[in-house]
Design a protein around this motif. Structure first.
Motif, PDB file in Angstrom:
ATOM      1  N   ARG A 142       5.654   4.706   2.567  1.00  0.00           N
ATOM      2  CA  ARG A 142       5.358   6.112   2.838  1.00  0.00           C
ATOM      3  C   ARG A 142       6.198   7.034   1.963  1.00  0.00           C
ATOM      4  NH1 ARG A 142       4.286   3.175   7.279  1.00  0.00           N
ATOM      5  NH2 ARG A 142       2.510   3.798   8.580  1.00  0.00           N
ATOM      6  N   ARG A 143       5.969   8.321   2.115  1.00  0.00           N
ATOM      7  CA  ARG A 143       6.643   9.325   1.294  1.00  0.00           C
ATOM      8  C   ARG A 143       8.162   9.158   1.366  1.00  0.00           C
ATOM      9  NH1 ARG A 143       4.786  15.345   2.286  1.00  0.00           N
ATOM     10  NH2 ARG A 143       2.866  14.327   1.586  1.00  0.00           N
ATOM     11  N   GLY A 144       8.803   9.164   0.211  1.00  0.00           N
ATOM     12  CA  GLY A 144      10.250   9.050   0.150  1.00  0.00           C
ATOM     13  C   GLY A 144      10.766   7.628   0.135  1.00  0.00           C
ATOM     14  N   GLU A 145       9.880   6.649   0.317  1.00  0.00           N
ATOM     15  CA  GLU A 145      10.294   5.249   0.317  1.00  0.00           C
ATOM     16  C   GLU A 145       9.998   4.612  -1.038  1.00  0.00           C
ATOM     17  OE1 GLU A 145       9.520   4.438   5.091  1.00  0.00           O
ATOM     18  OE2 GLU A 145       8.090   3.678   3.615  1.00  0.00           O
ATOM     19  N   THR A 146      10.633   3.482  -1.302  1.00  0.00           N
ATOM     20  CA  THR A 146      10.435   2.787  -2.566  1.00  0.00           C
ATOM     21  C   THR A 146       9.704   1.470  -2.337  1.00  0.00           C
ATOM     22  OG1 THR A 146      12.586   1.688  -2.378  1.00  0.00           O
ATOM     23  CG2 THR A 146      12.520   3.789  -3.563  1.00  0.00           C
ATOM     24  N   VAL A 147       9.066   0.994  -3.378  1.00  0.00           N
ATOM     25  CA  VAL A 147       8.402  -0.307  -3.318  1.00  0.00           C
ATOM     26  C   VAL A 147       9.475  -1.391  -3.356  1.00  0.00           C
ATOM     27  CG1 VAL A 147       6.851  -1.893  -4.522  1.00  0.00           C
ATOM     28  CG2 VAL A 147       6.312   0.559  -4.430  1.00  0.00           C
ATOM     29  N   PRO A 148       9.506  -2.300  -2.381  1.00  0.00           N
ATOM     30  CA  PRO A 148      10.533  -3.351  -2.379  1.00  0.00           C
ATOM     31  C   PRO A 148      10.462  -4.205  -3.642  1.00  0.00           C
ATOM     32  CG  PRO A 148       9.410  -3.263  -0.260  1.00  0.00           C
ATOM     33  CD  PRO A 148       8.627  -2.394  -1.195  1.00  0.00           C
ATOM     34  N   GLU A 149      11.614  -4.457  -4.241  1.00  0.00           N
ATOM     35  CA  GLU A 149      11.644  -5.220  -5.486  1.00  0.00           C
ATOM     36  C   GLU A 149      11.211  -6.662  -5.279  1.00  0.00           C
ATOM     37  OE1 GLU A 149      14.451  -5.604  -9.448  1.00  0.00           O
ATOM     38  OE2 GLU A 149      15.240  -4.698  -7.619  1.00  0.00           O
ATOM     39  N   VAL A 155      -2.114   2.182  -4.946  1.00  0.00           N
ATOM     40  CA  VAL A 155      -1.588   3.541  -4.922  1.00  0.00           C
ATOM     41  C   VAL A 155      -2.658   4.460  -4.337  1.00  0.00           C
ATOM     42  CG1 VAL A 155      -0.550   5.394  -6.265  1.00  0.00           C
ATOM     43  CG2 VAL A 155      -0.214   3.007  -6.963  1.00  0.00           C
ATOM     44  N   CYS A 156      -2.496   4.809  -3.067  1.00  0.00           N
ATOM     45  CA  CYS A 156      -3.492   5.607  -2.336  1.00  0.00           C
ATOM     46  C   CYS A 156      -2.935   7.000  -2.072  1.00  0.00           C
ATOM     47  CB  CYS A 156      -3.861   4.908  -1.030  1.00  0.00           C
ATOM     48  SG  CYS A 156      -4.435   3.207  -1.230  1.00  0.00           S
ATOM     49  N   THR A 157      -2.676   7.734  -3.136  1.00  0.00           N
ATOM     50  CA  THR A 157      -2.069   9.062  -3.034  1.00  0.00           C
ATOM     51  C   THR A 157      -2.820  10.044  -3.923  1.00  0.00           C
ATOM     52  OG1 THR A 157      -0.575   8.728  -4.907  1.00  0.00           O
ATOM     53  CG2 THR A 157       0.200   7.982  -2.738  1.00  0.00           C
ATOM     54  N   ARG A 158      -2.411  11.302  -3.845  1.00  0.00           N
ATOM     55  CA  ARG A 158      -2.955  12.319  -4.741  1.00  0.00           C
ATOM     56  C   ARG A 158      -2.429  12.088  -6.160  1.00  0.00           C
ATOM     57  NH1 ARG A 158      -0.377  15.241  -1.049  1.00  0.00           N
ATOM     58  NH2 ARG A 158       0.934  16.128  -2.689  1.00  0.00           N
ATOM     59  N   ASN A 159      -3.155  12.607  -7.121  1.00  0.00           N
ATOM     60  CA  ASN A 159      -2.748  12.463  -8.520  1.00  0.00           C
ATOM     61  C   ASN A 159      -1.404  13.118  -8.811  1.00  0.00           C
ATOM     62  OD1 ASN A 159      -5.689  12.178  -8.296  1.00  0.00           O
ATOM     63  ND2 ASN A 159      -5.672  11.988 -10.520  1.00  0.00           N
ATOM     64  N   ASP A 160      -1.114  14.238  -8.142  1.00  0.00           N
ATOM     65  CA  ASP A 160       0.077  15.000  -8.515  1.00  0.00           C
ATOM     66  C   ASP A 160       1.391  14.333  -8.123  1.00  0.00           C
ATOM     67  OD1 ASP A 160      -0.035  15.396  -5.797  1.00  0.00           O
ATOM     68  OD2 ASP A 160      -0.150  17.580  -5.874  1.00  0.00           O
ATOM     69  N   VAL A 161       1.349  13.220  -7.408  1.00  0.00           N
ATOM     70  CA  VAL A 161       2.591  12.513  -7.077  1.00  0.00           C
ATOM     71  C   VAL A 161       2.677  11.158  -7.783  1.00  0.00           C
ATOM     72  CG1 VAL A 161       2.817  13.656  -4.845  1.00  0.00           C
ATOM     73  CG2 VAL A 161       1.614  11.469  -4.978  1.00  0.00           C
ATOM     74  N   LEU A 162       1.772  10.897  -8.714  1.00  0.00           N
ATOM     75  CA  LEU A 162       1.764   9.594  -9.371  1.00  0.00           C
ATOM     76  C   LEU A 162       3.057   9.315 -10.131  1.00  0.00           C
ATOM     77  CD1 LEU A 162      -1.912   9.283 -10.692  1.00  0.00           C
ATOM     78  CD2 LEU A 162      -0.863   8.173  -8.711  1.00  0.00           C
ATOM     79  N   GLY A 163       3.611  10.337 -10.764  1.00  0.00           N
ATOM     80  CA  GLY A 163       4.868  10.140 -11.480  1.00  0.00           C
ATOM     81  C   GLY A 163       5.980   9.685 -10.553  1.00  0.00           C
ATOM     82  N   THR A 164       6.033  10.285  -9.369  1.00  0.00           N
ATOM     83  CA  THR A 164       7.037   9.906  -8.378  1.00  0.00           C
ATOM     84  C   THR A 164       6.831   8.468  -7.919  1.00  0.00           C
ATOM     85  OG1 THR A 164       7.165  12.195  -7.609  1.00  0.00           O
ATOM     86  CG2 THR A 164       8.008  10.497  -6.127  1.00  0.00           C
ATOM     87  N   ILE A 165       5.564   8.070  -7.767  1.00  0.00           N
ATOM     88  CA  ILE A 165       5.260   6.704  -7.328  1.00  0.00           C
ATOM     89  C   ILE A 165       5.734   5.692  -8.362  1.00  0.00           C
ATOM     90  CG2 ILE A 165       3.433   5.095  -6.692  1.00  0.00           C
ATOM     91  CD1 ILE A 165       3.972   7.435  -4.704  1.00  0.00           C
ATOM     92  N   VAL A 166       5.467   5.963  -9.625  1.00  0.00           N
ATOM     93  CA  VAL A 166       5.908   5.044 -10.681  1.00  0.00           C
ATOM     94  C   VAL A 166       7.430   4.943 -10.680  1.00  0.00           C
ATOM     95  CG1 VAL A 166       6.015   4.666 -13.177  1.00  0.00           C
ATOM     96  CG2 VAL A 166       3.869   5.376 -12.116  1.00  0.00           C
ATOM     97  N   ILE A 222       0.859  -1.183   0.000  1.00  0.00           N
ATOM     98  CA  ILE A 222       0.000   0.000   0.000  1.00  0.00           C
ATOM     99  C   ILE A 222       0.893   1.229   0.000  1.00  0.00           C
ATOM    100  CG2 ILE A 222      -1.728   1.322   1.270  1.00  0.00           C
ATOM    101  CD1 ILE A 222      -2.700  -1.384   2.402  1.00  0.00           C
ATOM    102  N   VAL A 223       0.741   2.059  -1.013  1.00  0.00           N
ATOM    103  CA  VAL A 223       1.523   3.290  -1.119  1.00  0.00           C
ATOM    104  C   VAL A 223       0.660   4.442  -0.627  1.00  0.00           C
ATOM    105  CG1 VAL A 223       2.820   4.817  -2.638  1.00  0.00           C
ATOM    106  CG2 VAL A 223       2.751   2.356  -3.110  1.00  0.00           C
ATOM    107  N   GLY A 224       1.072   5.044   0.482  1.00  0.00           N
ATOM    108  CA  GLY A 224       0.299   6.132   1.068  1.00  0.00           C
ATOM    109  C   GLY A 224      -0.354   5.700   2.362  1.00  0.00           C
ATOM    110  N   ALA A 225      -0.299   6.574   3.360  1.00  0.00           N
ATOM    111  CA  ALA A 225      -0.850   6.242   4.674  1.00  0.00           C
ATOM    112  C   ALA A 225      -1.892   7.258   5.118  1.00  0.00           C
ATOM    113  CB  ALA A 225       0.273   6.152   5.707  1.00  0.00           C
ATOM    114  N   GLY A 226      -2.612   7.823   4.144  1.00  0.00           N
ATOM    115  CA  GLY A 226      -3.691   8.749   4.466  1.00  0.00           C
ATOM    116  C   GLY A 226      -4.963   7.993   4.803  1.00  0.00           C
ATOM    117  N   ARG A 227      -6.096   8.665   4.666  1.00  0.00           N
ATOM    118  CA  ARG A 227      -7.376   8.054   5.044  1.00  0.00           C
ATOM    119  C   ARG A 227      -7.653   6.767   4.272  1.00  0.00           C
ATOM    120  NH1 ARG A 227     -11.398  12.708   3.734  1.00  0.00           N
ATOM    121  NH2 ARG A 227      -9.888  12.887   2.049  1.00  0.00           N
ATOM    122  N   VAL A 228      -7.518   6.833   2.943  1.00  0.00           N
ATOM    123  CA  VAL A 228      -7.826   5.660   2.126  1.00  0.00           C
ATOM    124  C   VAL A 228      -6.750   4.596   2.288  1.00  0.00           C
ATOM    125  CG1 VAL A 228      -8.203   4.833  -0.224  1.00  0.00           C
ATOM    126  CG2 VAL A 228      -9.170   7.022   0.490  1.00  0.00           C
TER     127      VAL A 228
END
Length: 342
Positions: free
Chosen positions: A108-115, A123-134, A86-92
């Motif tokens: 959480r923010r600044g961390e990477t998905v373990p390979e 992906v439970c984040t705002r749209n404006d950080v989707l590029g960073t998540i990918v 789960i990427v993001g620790a907000g409400r959703v």
């Protein structure tokens, strides 16, 4: 007898999450010692196997070593909720984590998905950080991303080579951190409106069903119309509400019904022409029914690029080619509230 075992970073994160769910992943892997203690009966028969982890952040945590069998934490049998990331620790994000029963990895923010992780990546984040998540997701795992954001994601997903990614059309709401999600069932659609499509659609539906929420599994073609209807809903109700400062979604539906009806019909016509499809009859009634189910929601035009911006781009292209604006109300009202220049 003590036997030393080697666990992956993903397994360490899951184990330490049992004891320290709110600690960043960078600290969770600060494990001092892992051992398997085995006790045997007089006849030499294995009686128990206990995994012990001593960590600077969580003390001692114990769990059955059988949990750490290959793929055990990421594979669910029928009726179970598949563990994942789960990427993001907000409400959703927190709501999704609770549905997983504490077996998920939370990034959480600044961390990477373990390979070496497995399962869906919600992906439970705002749209404006989707590029960073990918970018923070290993290339080998990007096909497992599950996008639950509002708005028109299709062009962006295609630009990232993720046109077949799992998408979820969310019609439930989480009022504040820790609250249970409320299903957006309506008087016109009492069966629920939430839907998912793609590789992890069934796993997503199983997770939501475990929390008593509805979720339909649709193929990519079936998903298009309800996705566009949700886009029209958020664009129309937010824009009309912005014209009447302080208006909630419920106030828009009740006191400014004619405005929102006209805008819904206008945007629906533009979407039908753009995507070469035809909405089922009753779109205004369906969208107004949903508005009544979330009447307390505030209104504001946000994430323009992902929402109203899609319709504004249709208008811009038409005007530049010498055609009439297919969304004149939409364009005029965006200018009225100062979102675009006059």
């Amino acid at each position: 007898m003590a036997v030393m075992v080697s666990l992956s970073r993903t397994q360490l994160l899951r184990l330490s999450s049992l004891q320290a769910p709110n600690v960043p992943n960078s600290r969770k892997v600060d494990i001092c010692r892992l051992s398997v203690g085995k006790s045997r009966s007089r006849g030499g028969i294995l009686r128990s196997s206990t995994l012990v982890a001593e960590s600077r952040i969580s003390g001692i945590a114990r769990a059955s070593s059988e949990q750490w069998g290959e793929g055990a934490m990421a594979t669910a049998t029928a009726g179970e909720v598949a563990a994942g990331v789960i990427v993001g620790a907000g409400r959703v994000g927190q709501a999704f984590e609770k549905m997983g029963g504490g077996r998920d990895i939370v990034v959480r923010r600044g961390e990477t998905v373990p390979e070496d992780s497995a399962g869906p990546i919600f992906v439970c984040t705002r749209n404006d950080v989707l590029g960073t998540i990918v970018d923070a997701t290993p290339a080998s795992r990007r096909g497992d991303l599950v996008f639950i954001q509002n708005g028109m994601l299709e062009p962006w997903l295609e630009s990232k080579g993720l046109g077949d990614a799992t998408q979820v059309l969310v019609y439930f709401a989480v009022a504040k951190l820790g609250d249970p999600p409320l299903d957006g069932k309506t008087d016109t659609n009492p069966e629920g409106l939430t839907a998912a499509t793609g590789k992890w659609a069934k796993a997503t539906a199983a997770r939501l069903h475990s929390a008593g929420l509805s979720c339909k599994v649709l193929d990519a073609e079936e998903f298009k119309k309800p996705m566009l209807e949700k886009l029209i809903w958020i664009c129309a109700f937010m824009l009309v509400g912005a014209r009447h400062p302080g208006a909630t979604v419920g106030v828009v539906e009740k006191e400014h019904r004619k405005e929102v009806e006209d805008l819904i019909n206008e945007l629906a016509g533009a979407a039908e022409a753009e995507k070469q499809l035809k909405f089922d009859a009753g779109i205004v009634d369906r969208l107004c029914a949903y508005a009544r189910s979330v009447a307390h929601f505030p209104t504001a035009v946000k994430e323009f690029e992902w929402r109203n911006g899609w319709f504004y781009e249709i208008s811009r292209r038409a005007l530049e080619s010498g055609k009439s604006d297919p969304c004149p109300l939409h364009t005029a009202w965006l200018k009225e509230i100062g979102v675009v220049k006059s």
